[in-house]
Design a protein around this motif. Structure first.
Motif, PDB file in Angstrom:
ATOM      1  N   LEU A   4       0.851  -1.183   0.000  1.00 50.58           N
ATOM      2  CA  LEU A   4       0.000   0.000   0.000  1.00 50.58           C
ATOM      3  C   LEU A   4       0.890   1.237   0.000  1.00 50.58           C
ATOM      4  O   LEU A   4       1.789   1.363   0.833  1.00 50.58           O
ATOM      5  N   VAL A   5       0.648   2.142  -0.935  1.00 51.63           N
ATOM      6  CA  VAL A   5       1.393   3.398  -1.025  1.00 51.63           C
ATOM      7  C   VAL A   5       0.414   4.544  -0.799  1.00 51.63           C
ATOM      8  O   VAL A   5      -0.463   4.803  -1.630  1.00 51.63           O
ATOM      9  N   ALA A   6       0.541   5.215   0.342  1.00 51.22           N
ATOM     10  CA  ALA A   6      -0.341   6.338   0.683  1.00 51.22           C
ATOM     11  C   ALA A   6       0.467   7.623   0.583  1.00 51.22           C
ATOM     12  O   ALA A   6       1.420   7.819   1.341  1.00 51.22           O
ATOM     13  N   SER A   7       0.116   8.485  -0.356  1.00 51.17           N
ATOM     14  CA  SER A   7       0.906   9.703  -0.551  1.00 51.17           C
ATOM     15  C   SER A   7       0.043  10.953  -0.522  1.00 51.17           C
ATOM     16  O   SER A   7      -1.010  11.019  -1.158  1.00 51.17           O
ATOM     17  N   ASP A   8       0.530  11.933   0.219  1.00 53.90           N
ATOM     18  CA  ASP A   8      -0.005  13.287   0.115  1.00 53.90           C
ATOM     19  C   ASP A   8       0.122  13.748  -1.336  1.00 53.90           C
ATOM     20  O   ASP A   8       0.935  13.217  -2.108  1.00 53.90           O
ATOM     21  N   LEU A   9      -0.665  14.740  -1.706  1.00 54.70           N
ATOM     22  CA  LEU A   9      -0.656  15.223  -3.088  1.00 54.70           C
ATOM     23  C   LEU A   9       0.029  16.584  -3.220  1.00 54.70           C
ATOM     24  O   LEU A   9       1.108  16.688  -3.786  1.00 54.70           O
ATOM     25  N   ASP A  10      -0.594  17.642  -2.694  1.00 55.71           N
ATOM     26  CA  ASP A  10      -0.075  18.992  -2.914  1.00 55.71           C
ATOM     27  C   ASP A  10       1.291  19.185  -2.278  1.00 55.71           C
ATOM     28  O   ASP A  10       1.487  18.939  -1.083  1.00 55.71           O
ATOM     29  N   ALA A  83      -7.146   4.471 -12.318  1.00 56.41           N
ATOM     30  CA  ALA A  83      -7.896   5.202 -11.288  1.00 56.41           C
ATOM     31  C   ALA A  83      -7.776   4.476  -9.957  1.00 56.41           C
ATOM     32  O   ALA A  83      -8.049   3.274  -9.876  1.00 56.41           O
ATOM     33  N   PRO A  84      -7.360   5.167  -8.890  1.00 55.17           N
ATOM     34  CA  PRO A  84      -7.220   4.505  -7.596  1.00 55.17           C
ATOM     35  C   PRO A  84      -8.566   3.998  -7.069  1.00 55.17           C
ATOM     36  O   PRO A  84      -9.565   4.717  -7.127  1.00 55.17           O
ATOM     37  N   THR A  85      -8.569   2.790  -6.565  1.00 57.25           N
ATOM     38  CA  THR A  85      -9.784   2.256  -5.945  1.00 57.25           C
ATOM     39  C   THR A  85     -10.114   3.023  -4.677  1.00 57.25           C
ATOM     40  O   THR A  85     -11.280   3.322  -4.391  1.00 57.25           O
ATOM     41  N   TYR A  86      -9.083   3.357  -3.903  1.00 60.58           N
ATOM     42  CA  TYR A  86      -9.261   4.069  -2.634  1.00 60.58           C
ATOM     43  C   TYR A  86      -8.604   5.444  -2.710  1.00 60.58           C
ATOM     44  O   TYR A  86      -7.556   5.613  -3.338  1.00 60.58           O
ATOM     45  N   ALA A  87      -9.205   6.415  -2.035  1.00 60.29           N
ATOM     46  CA  ALA A  87      -8.593   7.730  -1.858  1.00 60.29           C
ATOM     47  C   ALA A  87      -9.021   8.251  -0.489  1.00 60.29           C
ATOM     48  O   ALA A  87     -10.153   8.023  -0.048  1.00 60.29           O
ATOM     49  N   ILE A  88      -8.111   8.939   0.162  1.00 61.97           N
ATOM     50  CA  ILE A  88      -8.372   9.510   1.484  1.00 61.97           C
ATOM     51  C   ILE A  88      -8.457  11.018   1.335  1.00 61.97           C
ATOM     52  O   ILE A  88      -7.503  11.665   0.888  1.00 61.97           O
ATOM     53  N   CYS A  89      -9.615  11.595   1.678  1.00 65.65           N
ATOM     54  CA  CYS A  89      -9.843  13.033   1.553  1.00 65.65           C
ATOM     55  C   CYS A  89     -10.153  13.642   2.916  1.00 65.65           C
ATOM     56  O   CYS A  89     -10.426  12.928   3.889  1.00 65.65           O
ATOM     57  N   ALA A  90     -10.120  14.967   2.973  1.00 60.31           N
ATOM     58  CA  ALA A  90     -10.463  15.709   4.187  1.00 60.31           C
ATOM     59  C   ALA A  90      -9.646  15.233   5.383  1.00 60.31           C
ATOM     60  O   ALA A  90     -10.157  15.093   6.489  1.00 60.31           O
ATOM     61  N   ASN A  91      -8.357  14.958   5.126  1.00 58.91           N
ATOM     62  CA  ASN A  91      -7.417  14.545   6.169  1.00 58.91           C
ATOM     63  C   ASN A  91      -7.831  13.262   6.876  1.00 58.91           C
ATOM     64  O   ASN A  91      -7.497  13.037   8.034  1.00 58.91           O
ATOM     65  N   GLY A  92      -8.554  12.410   6.174  1.00 59.17           N
ATOM     66  CA  GLY A  92      -9.010  11.154   6.756  1.00 59.17           C
ATOM     67  C   GLY A  92     -10.484  11.132   7.094  1.00 59.17           C
ATOM     68  O   GLY A  92     -11.025  10.098   7.487  1.00 59.17           O
ATOM     69  N   GLY A  93     -11.161  12.254   6.916  1.00 58.53           N
ATOM     70  CA  GLY A  93     -12.589  12.313   7.235  1.00 58.53           C
ATOM     71  C   GLY A  93     -13.458  11.567   6.248  1.00 58.53           C
ATOM     72  O   GLY A  93     -14.545  11.104   6.596  1.00 58.53           O
ATOM     73  N   PRO A 188      -7.971  14.002  16.302  1.00 58.22           N
ATOM     74  CA  PRO A 188      -8.359  12.632  15.925  1.00 58.22           C
ATOM     75  C   PRO A 188      -8.614  12.450  14.420  1.00 58.22           C
ATOM     76  O   PRO A 188      -8.789  11.315  13.974  1.00 58.22           O
ATOM     77  N   LEU A 189      -8.644  13.558  13.675  1.00 59.84           N
ATOM     78  CA  LEU A 189      -8.880  13.478  12.228  1.00 59.84           C
ATOM     79  C   LEU A 189      -7.527  13.278  11.546  1.00 59.84           C
ATOM     80  O   LEU A 189      -6.798  14.233  11.296  1.00 59.84           O
ATOM     81  N   THR A 190      -7.176  12.025  11.250  1.00 59.68           N
ATOM     82  CA  THR A 190      -5.826  11.723  10.783  1.00 59.68           C
ATOM     83  C   THR A 190      -5.839  10.904   9.493  1.00 59.68           C
ATOM     84  O   THR A 190      -6.706  10.058   9.274  1.00 59.68           O
ATOM     85  N   LYS A 191      -4.826  11.157   8.697  1.00 59.25           N
ATOM     86  CA  LYS A 191      -4.609  10.360   7.497  1.00 59.25           C
ATOM     87  C   LYS A 191      -4.207   8.933   7.859  1.00 59.25           C
ATOM     88  O   LYS A 191      -4.544   7.986   7.157  1.00 59.25           O
ATOM     89  N   ASP A 218       1.707  12.173  11.105  1.00 56.26           N
ATOM     90  CA  ASP A 218       1.152  10.915  11.615  1.00 56.26           C
ATOM     91  C   ASP A 218       1.156   9.829  10.547  1.00 56.26           C
ATOM     92  O   ASP A 218       1.384   8.654  10.834  1.00 56.26           O
ATOM     93  N   LEU A 219       0.934  10.223   9.296  1.00 52.02           N
ATOM     94  CA  LEU A 219       0.932   9.272   8.182  1.00 52.02           C
ATOM     95  C   LEU A 219       2.319   8.663   8.006  1.00 52.02           C
ATOM     96  O   LEU A 219       2.469   7.441   7.871  1.00 52.02           O
ATOM     97  N   LEU A 220       3.349   9.504   8.015  1.00 46.61           N
ATOM     98  CA  LEU A 220       4.715   9.026   7.833  1.00 46.61           C
ATOM     99  C   LEU A 220       5.143   8.117   8.982  1.00 46.61           C
ATOM    100  O   LEU A 220       5.787   7.086   8.770  1.00 46.61           O
ATOM    101  N   LEU A 221       4.779   8.487  10.200  1.00 45.37           N
ATOM    102  CA  LEU A 221       5.156   7.679  11.357  1.00 45.37           C
ATOM    103  C   LEU A 221       4.418   6.344  11.399  1.00 45.37           C
ATOM    104  O   LEU A 221       4.941   5.352  11.914  1.00 45.37           O
TER     105      LEU A 221
END
Length: 273
Positions: A4-10, A83-93, A188-191, A218-221
């Protein structure tokens, strides 16, 4: 087992024209691909080389775009590759599955926020009362989860963000300054929580991550291995950990380097299996 590769975008994988940091001579500048258009104007870019690397990564791993952007803002982006099956938006919300927010996940997030931190309205009222209209251009609420300001950086008082961070800390909120935006986000709103959920669903036994801001820490750790570019809040603070690599590249070339590192990590697993 998938990786699993989870990457920030901007300012991690994609860059506005102001963030490109094209410091090389014009004749040696990389070719750029526009990956976001807003109101008929090009907004975000990556190098053509990075675009090809991302397409390769999408074929080799479970790639999960992981952003503080709202769903609407994320859906403006047209990333290369499958196209990614999963995407995390709103900082995990919001956890998107094939482009649709998972209602159960969102309900769990909302319940946790109600239990563990001060309400959004209290934070928003504080921002409206203390932020000076001289340097504030916009007040925004994102997905009814967190708030942010768009500011004129050159007019922003040096200590205001620090004072806001101290105030927010006591309410269970985090403050992050990214470019022209000041974010106030519930702790508590975390990626990372959303990344763990995707790892559970996909059966991934290795997680890789990248990001540049305090909201990515928190994502990197939480990942097995992480990377941060040579720019951004984390670089400014000298953020480090045993599993996190600090890269020297800045600007759009950092995005290219991060994707190379992701692919190395994925291929290393394949070769070792």
């Amino acid at each position: 087992m998938p990786v699993l590769v989870a990457s920030d975008l901007d300012r991690t994988l994609i860059y506005s024209s102001a963030a490109l940091a094209l410091t090389m001579p014009d004749a040696r500048a990389p070719r750029l691909l526009c990956v976001e258009v807003h109101e008929s104007r090009p907004l975000s870019y990556m190098t053509e080389t990075a675009a090809a690397l991302l397409a390769d990564l999408g074929d080799a791993a479970v790639f999960v775009p992981t952003t503080t952007r709202t769903r609407k803002q994320y859906q403006r982006i047209n990333l290369p590759g499958p196209a990614p099956t999963y995407a995390i938006c709103a900082n995990g919300g919001h956890l998107l599955v094939d482009g649709v927010s998972d209602a159960d996940w969102h309900a769990r997030v909302q319940a946790r926020l109600a239990d563990e931190c001060a309400p959004l309205d209290e934070v928003r009222e504080h921002l409206l009362r203390t932020a000076d209209p001289v340097w504030v251009r916009k007040h925004r609420v994102a997905e009814d989860l967190f708030a942010y300001l768009v500011v004129e950086r050159e007019l922003l008082p040096e200590d205001w963000v620090k004072e806001l961070a101290v105030w927010a800390e006591n309410l269970g909120w985090t403050v992050s300054l990214q470019g022209r935006k000041i974010y106030a986000v519930p702790k508590p709103l975390t990626k990372s929580a959303a990344m763990h959920e995707v790892a559970r669903r996909t059966g991934a036994d290795l997680t890789l991550a990248a990001g540049d801001s305090l909201l990515d820490a928190d994502l990197l750790l939480a990942a097995d291995q992480g990377w941060r570019p040579g720019h951004g809040e984390l670089a400014d603070e000298g953020f480090s950990a045993a599993t996190i690599s600090a890269l020297p590249e800045r600007g759009v070339l950092a995005g290219e380097r991060i994707l190379r590192e992701f692919l190395k990590g994925v291929r290393g697993v394949r070769e070792g299996s």
